[in-house]
Design a protein around this motif. Structure first.
Motif, PDB file in Angstrom:
ATOM      1  N   ALA A   1       9.319  74.425  -2.563  1.00 16.00           N
ATOM      2  CA  ALA A   1       8.614  73.057  -2.841  1.00 16.00           C
ATOM      3  C   ALA A   1       8.051  72.635  -3.521  1.00 16.00           C
ATOM      4  O   ALA A   1       7.546  72.026  -4.363  1.00 16.00           O
ATOM      5  N   VAL A   2       6.964  73.171  -2.910  1.00 16.04           N
ATOM      6  CA  VAL A   2       5.187  72.659  -3.342  1.00 16.04           C
ATOM      7  C   VAL A   2       4.171  73.496  -4.306  1.00 16.04           C
ATOM      8  O   VAL A   2       3.972  73.315  -5.089  1.00 16.04           O
ATOM      9  N   SER A   3       5.336  74.688  -5.230  1.00 20.78           N
ATOM     10  CA  SER A   3       5.227  75.370  -6.038  1.00 20.78           C
ATOM     11  C   SER A   3       5.604  74.757  -7.328  1.00 20.78           C
ATOM     12  O   SER A   3       4.407  74.546  -8.023  1.00 20.78           O
ATOM     13  N   MET A   4       6.314  73.240  -7.306  1.00 13.12           N
ATOM     14  CA  MET A   4       6.422  72.399  -8.538  1.00 13.12           C
ATOM     15  C   MET A   4       5.547  71.962  -8.810  1.00 13.12           C
ATOM     16  O   MET A   4       4.800  71.428  -9.837  1.00 13.12           O
ATOM     17  N   THR A   5       5.041  71.784  -7.986  1.00 13.40           N
ATOM     18  CA  THR A   5       3.677  70.508  -7.791  1.00 13.40           C
ATOM     19  C   THR A   5       2.441  70.890  -8.890  1.00 13.40           C
ATOM     20  O   THR A   5       1.144  70.379  -9.091  1.00 13.40           O
ATOM     21  N   PHE A   6       2.372  71.822  -8.094  1.00 10.69           N
ATOM     22  CA  PHE A   6       1.185  73.268  -8.522  1.00 10.69           C
ATOM     23  C   PHE A   6       0.678  73.169  -9.789  1.00 10.69           C
ATOM     24  O   PHE A   6       0.119  73.042 -10.651  1.00 10.69           O
ATOM     25  N   ILE A   7       2.594  73.758 -10.052  1.00 11.60           N
ATOM     26  CA  ILE A   7       2.671  74.276 -11.911  1.00 11.60           C
ATOM     27  C   ILE A   7       2.423  72.818 -12.704  1.00 11.60           C
ATOM     28  O   ILE A   7       1.982  73.028 -13.269  1.00 11.60           O
ATOM     29  N   ASP A   8       2.675  71.804 -12.370  1.00 13.56           N
ATOM     30  CA  ASP A   8       3.163  70.500 -12.416  1.00 13.56           C
ATOM     31  C   ASP A   8       1.855  69.546 -13.168  1.00 13.56           C
ATOM     32  O   ASP A   8       0.650  69.271 -14.361  1.00 13.56           O
ATOM     33  N   GLN A   9       0.933  70.421 -12.655  1.00 15.20           N
ATOM     34  CA  GLN A   9      -0.917  69.830 -12.073  1.00 15.20           C
ATOM     35  C   GLN A   9      -1.516  70.611 -13.738  1.00 15.20           C
ATOM     36  O   GLN A   9      -2.577  69.642 -14.032  1.00 15.20           O
ATOM     37  N   THR A  10      -0.900  72.126 -13.699  1.00 18.08           N
ATOM     38  CA  THR A  10      -1.924  72.167 -14.698  1.00 18.08           C
ATOM     39  C   THR A  10      -0.567  72.891 -16.249  1.00 18.08           C
ATOM     40  O   THR A  10      -1.227  73.074 -17.122  1.00 18.08           O
ATOM     41  N   ILE A  11       0.798  72.934 -16.402  1.00 12.12           N
ATOM     42  CA  ILE A  11       1.438  73.513 -17.356  1.00 12.12           C
ATOM     43  C   ILE A  11       1.495  72.273 -18.245  1.00 12.12           C
ATOM     44  O   ILE A  11       1.597  72.670 -19.550  1.00 12.12           O
ATOM     45  N   VAL A  12       1.259  70.955 -18.010  1.00 11.00           N
ATOM     46  CA  VAL A  12       1.232  70.305 -19.086  1.00 11.00           C
ATOM     47  C   VAL A  12       0.184  70.200 -20.008  1.00 11.00           C
ATOM     48  O   VAL A  12       0.153  69.709 -21.117  1.00 11.00           O
TER      49      VAL A  12
ATOM     50  N   PHE B   1       7.173  58.178 -16.271  1.00 13.21           N
ATOM     51  CA  PHE B   1       7.969  59.464 -15.277  1.00 13.21           C
ATOM     52  C   PHE B   1       7.174  61.124 -15.118  1.00 13.21           C
ATOM     53  O   PHE B   1       7.898  61.129 -14.441  1.00 13.21           O
ATOM     54  N   ARG B   2       5.644  61.022 -15.704  1.00 16.69           N
ATOM     55  CA  ARG B   2       4.850  61.803 -14.891  1.00 16.69           C
ATOM     56  C   ARG B   2       4.988  60.831 -13.747  1.00 16.69           C
ATOM     57  O   ARG B   2       4.521  61.485 -12.711  1.00 16.69           O
ATOM     58  N   GLY B   3       4.255  59.445 -14.127  1.00 16.52           N
ATOM     59  CA  GLY B   3       3.954  59.207 -12.569  1.00 16.52           C
ATOM     60  C   GLY B   3       5.000  59.210 -11.497  1.00 16.52           C
ATOM     61  O   GLY B   3       4.361  59.032 -10.279  1.00 16.52           O
ATOM     62  N   THR B   4       6.544  59.082 -11.542  1.00 17.05           N
ATOM     63  CA  THR B   4       7.581  59.105 -10.777  1.00 17.05           C
ATOM     64  C   THR B   4       8.047  60.348 -10.159  1.00 17.05           C
ATOM     65  O   THR B   4       8.093  61.003  -8.854  1.00 17.05           O
ATOM     66  N   GLN B   5       7.234  61.674 -11.552  1.00 13.46           N
ATOM     67  CA  GLN B   5       7.081  63.046 -10.827  1.00 13.46           C
ATOM     68  C   GLN B   5       5.994  63.036  -9.362  1.00 13.46           C
ATOM     69  O   GLN B   5       5.833  63.674  -8.312  1.00 13.46           O
ATOM     70  N   GLY B   6       4.862  61.854 -10.149  1.00 11.39           N
ATOM     71  CA  GLY B   6       3.218  62.614  -8.815  1.00 11.39           C
ATOM     72  C   GLY B   6       4.179  61.602  -7.605  1.00 11.39           C
ATOM     73  O   GLY B   6       3.352  62.533  -6.573  1.00 11.39           O
ATOM     74  N   VAL B   7       4.649  60.556  -7.436  1.00 10.68           N
ATOM     75  CA  VAL B   7       5.261  59.573  -6.579  1.00 10.68           C
ATOM     76  C   VAL B   7       6.184  60.909  -5.647  1.00 10.68           C
ATOM     77  O   VAL B   7       6.264  60.649  -4.290  1.00 10.68           O
ATOM     78  N   GLY B   8       6.981  61.906  -6.375  1.00  9.10           N
ATOM     79  CA  GLY B   8       7.763  62.505  -5.538  1.00  9.10           C
ATOM     80  C   GLY B   8       6.986  63.586  -5.073  1.00  9.10           C
ATOM     81  O   GLY B   8       7.135  64.192  -3.972  1.00  9.10           O
ATOM     82  N   ALA B   9       6.535  64.128  -5.782  1.00  9.79           N
ATOM     83  CA  ALA B   9       4.790  65.474  -5.613  1.00  9.79           C
ATOM     84  C   ALA B   9       4.015  64.847  -4.403  1.00  9.79           C
ATOM     85  O   ALA B   9       4.109  65.297  -2.673  1.00  9.79           O
ATOM     86  N   ALA B  10       3.632  63.169  -4.429  1.00 11.82           N
ATOM     87  CA  ALA B  10       2.908  62.688  -2.784  1.00 11.82           C
ATOM     88  C   ALA B  10       4.185  62.976  -1.777  1.00 11.82           C
ATOM     89  O   ALA B  10       3.903  63.120  -0.491  1.00 11.82           O
ATOM     90  N   LEU B  11       4.798  62.741  -1.856  1.00  8.76           N
ATOM     91  CA  LEU B  11       6.121  62.565  -0.723  1.00  8.76           C
ATOM     92  C   LEU B  11       6.346  63.829  -0.319  1.00  8.76           C
ATOM     93  O   LEU B  11       6.462  64.435   1.113  1.00  8.76           O
ATOM     94  N   MET B  12       6.085  65.240  -0.426  1.00  9.02           N
ATOM     95  CA  MET B  12       6.749  65.971  -0.558  1.00  9.02           C
ATOM     96  C   MET B  12       5.922  66.940  -0.366  1.00  9.02           C
ATOM     97  O   MET B  12       6.116  67.698   0.805  1.00  9.02           O
ATOM     98  N   PHE B  13       4.993  66.841  -0.422  1.00  7.95           N
ATOM     99  CA  PHE B  13       3.396  68.342  -0.104  1.00  7.95           C
ATOM    100  C   PHE B  13       3.072  68.112   1.225  1.00  7.95           C
ATOM    101  O   PHE B  13       3.061  69.001   2.175  1.00  7.95           O
ATOM    102  N   PRO B  14       2.980  66.486   2.561  1.00  6.79           N
ATOM    103  CA  PRO B  14       2.235  66.301   3.040  1.00  6.79           C
ATOM    104  C   PRO B  14       3.603  67.027   4.093  1.00  6.79           C
ATOM    105  O   PRO B  14       2.761  67.465   5.095  1.00  6.79           O
TER     106      PRO B  14
ATOM    107  N   GLY C   1      -3.071  79.904   0.409  1.00 10.94           N
ATOM    108  CA  GLY C   1      -3.649  81.087  -0.692  1.00 10.94           C
ATOM    109  C   GLY C   1      -2.663  80.755  -1.915  1.00 10.94           C
ATOM    110  O   GLY C   1      -2.909  81.049  -3.167  1.00 10.94           O
ATOM    111  N   VAL C   2      -0.667  80.689  -0.981  1.00 15.32           N
ATOM    112  CA  VAL C   2      -0.220  80.670  -1.771  1.00 15.32           C
ATOM    113  C   VAL C   2       0.196  79.606  -3.156  1.00 15.32           C
ATOM    114  O   VAL C   2       0.005  80.096  -4.035  1.00 15.32           O
ATOM    115  N   SER C   3      -0.102  78.979  -2.140  1.00 16.71           N
ATOM    116  CA  SER C   3       0.014  77.391  -3.482  1.00 16.71           C
ATOM    117  C   SER C   3      -0.815  77.082  -4.162  1.00 16.71           C
ATOM    118  O   SER C   3      -0.596  76.859  -5.101  1.00 16.71           O
ATOM    119  N   GLY C   4      -2.201  76.969  -4.022  1.00 16.05           N
ATOM    120  CA  GLY C   4      -3.331  77.434  -4.934  1.00 16.05           C
ATOM    121  C   GLY C   4      -2.522  78.579  -6.468  1.00 16.05           C
ATOM    122  O   GLY C   4      -3.372  78.097  -7.590  1.00 16.05           O
TER     123      GLY C   4
END
Length: 534
Positions: free
Chosen positions: A40-51, A130-143, A167-170
């Protein structure tokens, strides 16, 4: 010595294996639960850099401005920063599993919509929304995901699980540039659609793990959530738009000062609320405060470096998106190796030695890397890129884990919300400030180059602004059309302009080195105490 409370203590979530309300009964499968949360969190970390890797292709196809493209990156980071505290609190109130599932669905639906952006005048707004709503989803998911890991692992195994989680998520952040470069060769839209199969795996594993929900029936501090979101939004807006509005603009400083004022109001309001969004008493722990400061200054460099190094590689080094991804791989090689050592240092000696080593190594690495940028050679830069990555690797997991372990009353979702809010807000500030520096220095350097070639000052100014605001992986794409003397002079100067862009990036990378040096000073504030169990 500081300590954290056992989850079975009063006021905490039920112990691992208990079937909380909303659970499926029986002990949760720890391995499946950890795997599900990492997917789940892999998506949030990948999307910080993939764009960042796909930015030139997106800009070319949709006709975005450089400011617009930065907002595509920043919208995600800003909504993460603005809503992380809320996400952590919602996870504690409504249950970690439930909020994790909601966040995953919001994230993946937003990803699909980002990939379906239509061409035309509305493209930029569509993508930013929709990048903003992506961030909202990540903000709910990660914690919520982190809180799940803590809840399902017993005390004696939790430290190892948290080290693996961070470590892995980073390390997953490294996948972003590589995956982005490969997918962009097909279509940049695929960088968003790739989240769909990852989300499906995360949802299936979550169902198989039988994770209890364990909600807490407490009040949600809505005014606090609004204040922190408005404060962060205004301040980052001012920083981001400073390059367009100018640092002498009233609007720039009104946004920055207004946002900071709202954050001060938020702080004072939270101190007087019976059930606040954030329990600010945790900052009375000197070690937690030091951890948070180290994360803030380190993140000024960690996320922005992906964007700026990628664009530098594509513009100054004439790299393709795939080659730019490989250029960033040197940074991640250092990060990956050092993150394992950082976790071992944390287990044996605590967070302070790992943070001191990481911040010092990172500061030196970024400074040496900056000095080599104008050589326009990957061969000369890779050792320093690896050194900079190693510095971040040494400090990231220890600082994050040590901060989470110092939570009050086992409100792990809430404390994760604090640290991740700080991390992502810092990334927004770094993107905004360094973006402003890059634009101004590039413009000045290009004007000097063009006027030396005999281009009239007014034409040089216009061309310089156009070039500094274009984010494209193909320097030829920046060359103006036409056969006039001005256009010809600019085309003949493109090699010199590539060097101008590299010199402008030096300012950015030296700024990152300074940020890590300040983080080193913050690491010295850590008392060196280690978290123990009662």
């Amino acid at each position: 010595m500081s300590d954290i409370r056992d989850p079975s203590s009063p006021g905490s979530a039920p112990p691992p294996g208990a079937a909380g309300k909303g659970g499926k009964g029986g002990a949760p499968n720890q391995t499946l639960a950890l795997a599900a949360m990492l997917f789940a969190v892999s998506m949030t970390f990948i999307d910080q850099t993939i764009v960042s890797i796909a930015a030139p292709s997106i800009t070319d196809e949709l006709g975005l401005s450089a400011s617009g493209m930065q907002w595509v990156v920043n919208a995600y980071l800003l909504s993460l920063a603005a809503f992380f505290a809320l996400g952590g609190r919602l996870a504690d109130i409504y249950g970690h599993r439930r909020i994790m599932l909601v966040g995953t669905l919001v994230f993946v639906i937003s990803s699909v919509l980002c990939g379906c952006v239509p061409s035309g005048d509305f493209a930029q707004s569509w993508l930013i929304i929709f990048r903003g709503t992506q961030g909202v989803g990540a903000a709910l998911m990660f914690p919520a995901a982190l809180a799940v890991v803590i809840a399902v692992f017993p005390v004696e195994r939790r430290g190892r699980a948290l080290a693996l989680f961070f470590g892995v998520s980073g390390l997953l952040t490294a996948i972003g540039p590589l995956l982005g470069g490969w997918l962009t060769g097909w279509t940049w839209r695929a960088i968003f659609w790739v989240n769909v199969p990852v989300a499906i795996v995360a949802l299936v594993l979550t169902a198989l793990a039988h994770i209890p929900n364990n909600p807490r029936r407490e009040r949600l501090d809505v005014p606090g959530a609004v204040l922190v979101a408005v404060g962060m939004g205004l301040s980052v807006l001012g920083l981001q738009q400073a390059s367009a509005w100018g640092w002498s603009s009233v609007a720039t400083w009104a946004c920055i000062a207004g946002g900071l004022l709202v954050l001060v109001v938020f702080w004072r309001y939270e101190l007087g609320v019976e059930e606040p969004l954030v329990k600010l008493q945790v900052f009375k722990d000197r070690a937690f405060t030091a951890d948070t400061l180290v994360l803030f200054f380190a993140m000024l460099a960690f996320v922005p470096v992906f964007f700026f190094a990628s664009v530098y590689a594509q513009v100054s080094l004439s790299c393709s998106p795939n080659q730019a991804a490989l250029f960033l791989l040197y940074f991640f090689a250092g990060f990956g190796i050092a993150s394992q050592w950082g976790g071992r240092i944390l287990d044996k000696r605590g967070a302070r030695p790992a943070m001191k080593l990481g911040t010092a190594l990172g500061a030196i690495g970024f400074a040496l890397w900056a000095g080599e940028l104008t050589d326009l050679s990957i061969h000369d830069q890779w050792p320093y890129a690896a050194m900079a990555g190693a510095g971040i690797g040494f400090l990231l997991a220890p600082a994050s884990t040590d901060a989470v372990n110092r939570s009050i009353g086992a409100s792990y979702g809430e404390v994760t919300g604090i640290t991740q809010t700080v991390r992502n807000y810092s990334a927004c500030v770094g993107m905004a400030v360094f973006g402003t520096i890059l634009t101004h220095v590039t413009t000045d350097r290009v004007v000097q180059t063009l006027t030396a070639k005999g281009v009239p000052d007014a034409a040089a100014q216009d061309a310089a602004r156009s070039i500094s605001e274009s984010v494209t992986g193909n320097p030829d794409g920046q060359q103006p059309s036409g056969e006039g003397p001005v256009a010809t002079s600019i085309r003949e100067s493109m090699q010199a302009i590539q060097l101008d862009f590299a010199e402008a990036n030096q300012w950015v990378f030296y700024g990152m080195a300074i940020a890590l040096a300040v983080a080193f000073g913050c690491a010295l504030l850590h008392p060196g105490t280690r978290v123990t169990q009662e």
